[in-house]
Write a protein that holds these residues in place. Sequence first.
Motif, PDB file in Angstrom:
ATOM      1  N   LEU A 267     -91.705  -3.345  45.058  1.00 32.48           N
ATOM      2  CA  LEU A 267     -90.454  -3.277  44.188  1.00 32.48           C
ATOM      3  C   LEU A 267     -90.030  -2.216  44.102  1.00 32.48           C
ATOM      4  N   VAL A 295     -80.080 -11.565  37.073  1.00 32.41           N
ATOM      5  CA  VAL A 295     -80.274 -11.810  38.622  1.00 32.41           C
ATOM      6  C   VAL A 295     -81.301 -10.735  39.122  1.00 32.41           C
ATOM      7  N   SER A 296     -80.979  -9.630  38.979  1.00 34.59           N
ATOM      8  CA  SER A 296     -81.876  -8.487  39.519  1.00 34.59           C
ATOM      9  C   SER A 296     -83.377  -8.610  38.995  1.00 34.59           C
ATOM     10  N   GLN A 298     -84.997 -11.366  38.572  1.00 31.33           N
ATOM     11  CA  GLN A 298     -85.383 -12.425  39.436  1.00 31.33           C
ATOM     12  C   GLN A 298     -85.999 -11.983  40.569  1.00 31.33           C
ATOM     13  N   LEU A 299     -85.215 -10.875  41.038  1.00 31.24           N
ATOM     14  CA  LEU A 299     -85.427 -10.566  42.363  1.00 31.24           C
ATOM     15  C   LEU A 299     -86.340  -9.240  42.529  1.00 31.24           C
ATOM     16  N   ILE A 300     -86.393  -8.535  41.648  1.00 29.35           N
ATOM     17  CA  ILE A 300     -87.410  -7.195  41.595  1.00 29.35           C
ATOM     18  C   ILE A 300     -87.961  -6.975  40.434  1.00 29.35           C
TER      19      ILE A 300
END
Length: 376
Positions: A267, A295-296, A298-300
Motif C-alpha cells: 500500500l 473511498v481512499s 477503503q482502497l489503501i
Amino acid sequence: MTANHTAAAQTWRNRIKQEFLLLLFTALSVMLACVDPQPWSRYQGWLQWPTLCGLLGLMVSIQGIRDSGLVQRVAGMLVARMHSLRGVGLLLVSMTAMLSMVLTNDVSLFLMVPLTLAIASVSNLPILRMAVLEALAVNAGSTLSPIGNPQNLLIWQHAQIPFFRFLGALLPAAAAMFALVAAVTWLWLPKGRVELQADKLDGHPVSASLAVLSIIALATMVLMMEGGHAPLGALLLGVPFALFSWRTLKCIDWLLMATFAMIFLGLGHLASLPIVEHAFGEIDSPLSLYLTGIVSSQLISNVPATVLLLDRTPDAIALAVAVNVGGFGVAIGSLANLIALRLAKQPHGMQLFHAVSVPFLLVCGALVYLLTRLQA
C-alpha cells in the motif's frame, strides 16, 4: 528429510495457502517492485519498522498474559457477575472503545479480544460476533482521541491542533459512531442469559511470575511506542521471554506479522505512484474531501490515505472525520479490523465482518456527515 520434517513442511504450506491477504499483498508488492523499482531506503520507509516492532512487542506481551492464565481467571470472575449476553456484550464494547482512546486501537484489541475469547470459552457468548463488534468499537472510540490511532496522531501533530480542541471537534462524530456500535451490539446479540460452563471456570491455574513479567512488558512497550522507541522496546522485552518463557515466543502469529509487512509495503508503494498522487490533487469541497477520505481508506487503508491527503486540504479536522469513518467498511480500511479478526481466529470471519461493517459504513457515513455539516 524425515517424516516429521515432511509433515511440518506440509503444515506450513497449508497454512500459507489459507493466508489470502498475505499472498495478495506479496503479489502486489512484487509486481510494483518490478514495474516501478525504487531505492532500498524507500522500501524501508514503506515497511514502517517502528509500527511492525510495536505490533510484535504487543503480541509477545499479550501472548504472555494469555499463557499465564491471568486472562482466563479474570474472564471467569467477570462473566460470573453478569446475567445477560447483551449486558456482557455492551460492557466489552464499551471497555474496548474507552481503552482505545488512551492506549490506541491496536493495544485495546490486544487486551480485549483475548479476554473476550476467554469469556466465550466458559460461556455461550458468540466469539465471532463479539470480535466484529470490538473491531467497530475501537474504530469508534479511537476517533475521539488525538492518540487513539495513527491517522489521528499524524493529523494532530501535522496541524498542531490543541489537544482539547481536537477532542471537542471529533466528539460528535465519535459519539455517533459509538451509539451505532452500541445499537448493533444490542440488536445483534441474543437476548438470552449468560450460560456458564461451570466445569471450565476453575481449570486455569495462574503463573504469577509470567503474568507479572507480561504486564510489565506490556506497560514498557506502550511507553516505548509513545516515546518513539518501538524497535528498542521489542528487542528489550524479547530477551526475558527468550530466557524464561520460550514457549510464548513460539506461539506468536508470525504469519500475521508477515501479512502486515506486505500490506505496509504494497500500500505504501501504491500510494506513492505518481498516477495515484495526481488522482487526488487539491480538495476544497467538504463533501469531496469527505468522500475522498472514505473511498481512499477503503482502497489503501486509512493511514496511507491520511498521508496522501494531509497536504491536499486545509481542513485537518474534516480529514480526521473522513478517514476515521473510512476505517469501517472493508477490512483493510483500518488495520485494527485485521487484528481483531486474526486474534479471534474464527472460520468465515472475513465474510461476517463485511456483512456487518459495509452496511455500518453506509449508515455511519451519512449520519456523521449530517452531524458535521450541522456542527459547521
